[in-house]
Design a protein around this motif. Structure first.
Motif, mmCIF file in Angstrom:
data_model
loop_
_atom_site.group_PDB
_atom_site.id
_atom_site.type_symbol
_atom_site.label_atom_id
_atom_site.label_comp_id
_atom_site.label_asym_id
_atom_site.label_seq_id
_atom_site.Cartn_x
_atom_site.Cartn_y
_atom_site.Cartn_z
ATOM 1 N N ALA A 159 0.820 -1.212 0.000
ATOM 2 C CA ALA A 159 0.000 0.000 0.000
ATOM 3 C C ALA A 159 0.853 1.261 0.000
ATOM 4 O O ALA A 159 0.317 2.372 -0.062
ATOM 5 N N VAL A 160 2.160 1.088 0.096
ATOM 6 C CA VAL A 160 3.046 2.257 0.057
ATOM 7 C C VAL A 160 3.204 2.715 -1.391
ATOM 8 O O VAL A 160 4.084 2.254 -2.119
ATOM 9 N N THR A 161 2.297 3.579 -1.831
ATOM 10 C CA THR A 161 2.309 4.123 -3.183
ATOM 11 C C THR A 161 2.236 5.645 -3.072
ATOM 12 O O THR A 161 1.776 6.180 -2.060
ATOM 13 N N MET A 162 2.688 6.304 -4.108
ATOM 14 C CA MET A 162 2.606 7.762 -4.129
ATOM 15 C C MET A 162 1.153 8.200 -3.924
ATOM 16 O O MET A 162 0.881 9.131 -3.156
ATOM 17 N N ALA A 163 0.245 7.526 -4.593
ATOM 18 C CA ALA A 163 -1.166 7.887 -4.508
ATOM 19 C C ALA A 163 -1.678 7.761 -3.073
ATOM 20 O O ALA A 163 -2.361 8.665 -2.567
ATOM 21 N N ASN A 164 -1.359 6.654 -2.410
ATOM 22 C CA ASN A 164 -1.850 6.451 -1.041
ATOM 23 C C ASN A 164 -1.208 7.402 -0.038
ATOM 24 O O ASN A 164 -1.880 7.901 0.868
ATOM 25 N N ILE A 165 0.091 7.625 -0.183
ATOM 26 C CA ILE A 165 0.759 8.562 0.726
ATOM 27 C C ILE A 165 0.140 9.947 0.564
ATOM 28 O O ILE A 165 -0.207 10.608 1.546
ATOM 29 N N ALA A 166 -0.018 10.360 -0.696
ATOM 30 C CA ALA A 166 -0.597 11.680 -0.965
ATOM 31 C C ALA A 166 -2.017 11.777 -0.397
ATOM 32 O O ALA A 166 -2.371 12.766 0.245
ATOM 33 N N ARG A 167 -2.802 10.735 -0.618
ATOM 34 C CA ARG A 167 -4.167 10.727 -0.096
ATOM 35 C C ARG A 167 -4.178 10.893 1.415
ATOM 36 O O ARG A 167 -4.952 11.674 1.962
ATOM 37 N N SER A 168 -3.282 10.170 2.102
ATOM 38 C CA SER A 168 -3.211 10.257 3.563
ATOM 39 C C SER A 168 -2.868 11.666 4.023
ATOM 40 O O SER A 168 -3.230 12.084 5.116
ATOM 41 N N LEU A 169 -2.145 12.392 3.181
ATOM 42 C CA LEU A 169 -1.703 13.741 3.551
ATOM 43 C C LEU A 169 -2.626 14.816 2.972
ATOM 44 O O LEU A 169 -2.373 16.011 3.145
ATOM 45 N N SER A 170 -3.659 14.387 2.267
ATOM 46 C CA SER A 170 -4.583 15.312 1.617
ATOM 47 C C SER A 170 -3.877 16.240 0.619
ATOM 48 O O SER A 170 -4.166 17.440 0.560
ATOM 49 N N ILE A 171 -2.945 15.684 -0.111
ATOM 50 C CA ILE A 171 -2.322 16.430 -1.199
ATOM 51 C C ILE A 171 -2.382 15.570 -2.459
ATOM 52 O O ILE A 171 -2.870 14.437 -2.412
ATOM 53 N N LYS A 172 -1.921 16.110 -3.577
ATOM 54 C CA LYS A 172 -1.890 15.335 -4.816
ATOM 55 C C LYS A 172 -0.510 14.694 -4.976
ATOM 56 O O LYS A 172 0.497 15.276 -4.547
#
Lengths: 174, 174
Positions: free
Chosen positions: B26-39
DNA sequence: CTTGTAAAACTAATGGTATTAGTTTATAGT
DNA sequence: ACTATAAACTAATACCATTAGTTTTACAAG
């Protein structure tokens, strides 16, 4: 049955060849299909999904590992010979070795366990002791290969020597 | 400096929490960004790519592994205690343990090696013997964790017992 | 207090992945 | 020759990482 020249075996062998030549990461539907000159969705006529392909690859790869180990000279130190052959397989054919991991437990993996058991006969261990010893031996070798892959060891001390020492410690402890 | 509330540390901790809660995959750019509320592209202002993020994660995860092991009671069998703590960490927090692997060699991994070395003092080994022993010990434990993850062992024989036996064999062989 | 700079966010696009749905083609057996 | 079906196909969806180019914003200097 129409157009059945393409078999599961051919697909798996193609995938394994891909793993060996370009690394396990190259095992993708797109790459397998490209190697077979078909389109990715066609593969779903033969396997449910990529996971199933990888699982089938594992069984074949385990077979190849088994064959590589079976043919090793036992010599004076059967356990060390086996360990060296195992680590050599894992290090020199990383794609194939990695392919063998998602296999779970089956007839081939049982045969592999038996191969280790055979190298342990001279220690005449009890049944449960033997199982623990086999698990320990496999853990040691797999960990050695995998840590190396992850650059877990500093390279300024001889690796082959480390393997020999490690197996030496294990044998003395049996 | 504009908008610098988001630090590398926050990103890495978010990524590690993702690894722990949803698995390393689950360590993906998309998931990390989502967790941080950024793109996702915003992450490239802080790290060159995903590989660099994973490398930074590894150092922090190694630190947590180190802390978990440092605080174990040495007791009568320091090597067995260490082994159990190591395997427990790897098995109970698989995402975090997996995160620690792409780390290579650094100060933290050196500290981890030192921790194992400390548990080996009573065997008064020579310098090179000690290095081989440490490599063997780490191989054994990592292999044990990783083979288990891959379902490499049949489950009808007690795993904890296998670990104890394995460490016992190793200790006797030292 | 305004203004300029630069960091850090954004949007849009490219090209990669697996997978599903629906369609066509070709072959094996009647 | 015909038909049923396996196995190919195309098209689409929904992810993924990454890059280029643009906008926003906060701080620091004038």
């Amino acid at each position: 049955m129409p157009r059945m020249q393409l078999t599961k075996t051919i697909i798996i062998n193609t995938a394994l060849s891909l793993a060996e030549k370009q690394g396990y990461e190259a095992v993708t539907m797109a790459n397998i299909a490209r190697s077979l000159s078909i389109k990715p969705p066609s593969l779903y006529n033969h396997f449910k999904n990529l996971e199933e392909i990888k699982h089938a690859m594992a069984e074949t790869a385990q077979k190849q590992l088994y064959e590589a180990l079976k043919s090793t000279e036992k010599g004076a130190q059967p356990l060390l010979s086996l360990a060296k052959a195992y680590v050599h397989f894992g290090s020199s054919r990383p794609g194939l070795y990695t392919s063998s991991l998602p296999g779970g437990t089956n007839e081939v993996s049982e045969a592999l366990v038996q191969l280790i058991a055979d190298s342990l006969t001279s220690y005449s261990l009890g049944e449960s002791k033997k199982i623990h010893a086999i698990r320990g031996f496999r853990s040691m070798l797999h960990g050695f290969i995998d840590l190396n892959k992850h650059e877990g060891f500093k390279l300024d001390v001889d690796l082959e020597k480390s393997l020999e020492e490690m197996v030496g410690i294990f044998e003395r402890g049996l």
